[in-house]
Design an enzyme around this catalytic site. Sequence first.
Site, PDB file in Angstrom:
ATOM      1  CG  MET A 207      -1.815  -1.185   1.298  1.00 31.27           C
ATOM      2  SD  MET A 207      -2.803  -1.351  -0.334  1.00 31.27           S
ATOM      3  CE  MET A 207      -3.454  -3.026  -0.370  1.00 31.27           C
ATOM      4  CB  CYS A 208       4.345   2.040   0.092  1.00 26.25           C
ATOM      5  SG  CYS A 208       4.714   1.946   1.784  1.00 26.25           S
ATOM      6  CG  HIS A 209       0.829   6.719  -2.168  1.00 26.94           C
ATOM      7  ND1 HIS A 209       0.432   6.429  -0.797  1.00 26.94           N
ATOM      8  CD2 HIS A 209      -0.229   6.818  -2.981  1.00 26.94           C
ATOM      9  CE1 HIS A 209      -0.821   6.493  -0.866  1.00 26.94           C
ATOM     10  NE2 HIS A 209      -1.336   6.720  -1.996  1.00 26.94           N
TER      11      HIS A 209
ATOM     12  CG  ASP B  99      24.102 -11.879   1.871  1.00 28.46           C
ATOM     13  OD1 ASP B  99      23.655 -13.057   2.288  1.00 28.46           O
ATOM     14  OD2 ASP B  99      24.505 -11.339   1.126  1.00 28.46           O
TER      15      ASP B  99
ATOM     16  CG  MET C 152       6.116   3.137   5.045  1.00 28.48           C
ATOM     17  SD  MET C 152       6.379   2.098   6.676  1.00 28.48           S
ATOM     18  CE  MET C 152       6.794   0.456   6.176  1.00 28.48           C
ATOM     19  CD  GLU C 153       9.011   5.329   0.852  1.00 28.27           C
ATOM     20  OE1 GLU C 153       8.009   5.156   0.176  1.00 28.27           O
ATOM     21  OE2 GLU C 153       8.624   6.323   2.055  1.00 28.27           O
TER      22      GLU C 153
END
Length: 157
Positions: free
Chosen positions: A74-76, A127, A112-113
């Site tokens: 749902m992120c733009h 990793d 969110m970014e």
Amino acid sequence: MNFTHINEQGYARMVDVSSKNDSERIAIAQAIVKMQPETMGKIRDGAIKKGDVLGVAQIAGIMGAKQTSALIPMCHPLNLTSVNLEFAFDEVNASIIIEAEVKTTGKTGVEMEAITAVSVAALTIYDMSKAVDRWMEITDIKLLEKSGGKSGHLVRD
């Protein structure tokens, strides 16, 4: 109760932000990677066999920020104007502290970014270093600060 990401039929939808005003949006997030002191020394000294751990993590974090809308449904998709990651060695706690600052001018925030940027950078450190330290921990992923939009300027205590 009305949910912003569910339409009248009960299906997922992306929130309509078209009526919002553009404003400068900034978000700062953090993640911490805990490890053995020897592992941190190898990362600092460039002695990890896979290469420059922090250099690759920097690029991975930037790429993560740019791909957030592809990862989180749902992120733009946003036109980011800046993504900057910084790494600090915490000798006392044998940790690498990652901070990301993300900026845009737009109708929705970049929290969110920023969180995705530090998460992907932390995963990259894990990793690239897991061959020498299988028990690293990724912790404290959180938003530290945000500004712009109706919420104004918020800083975590």
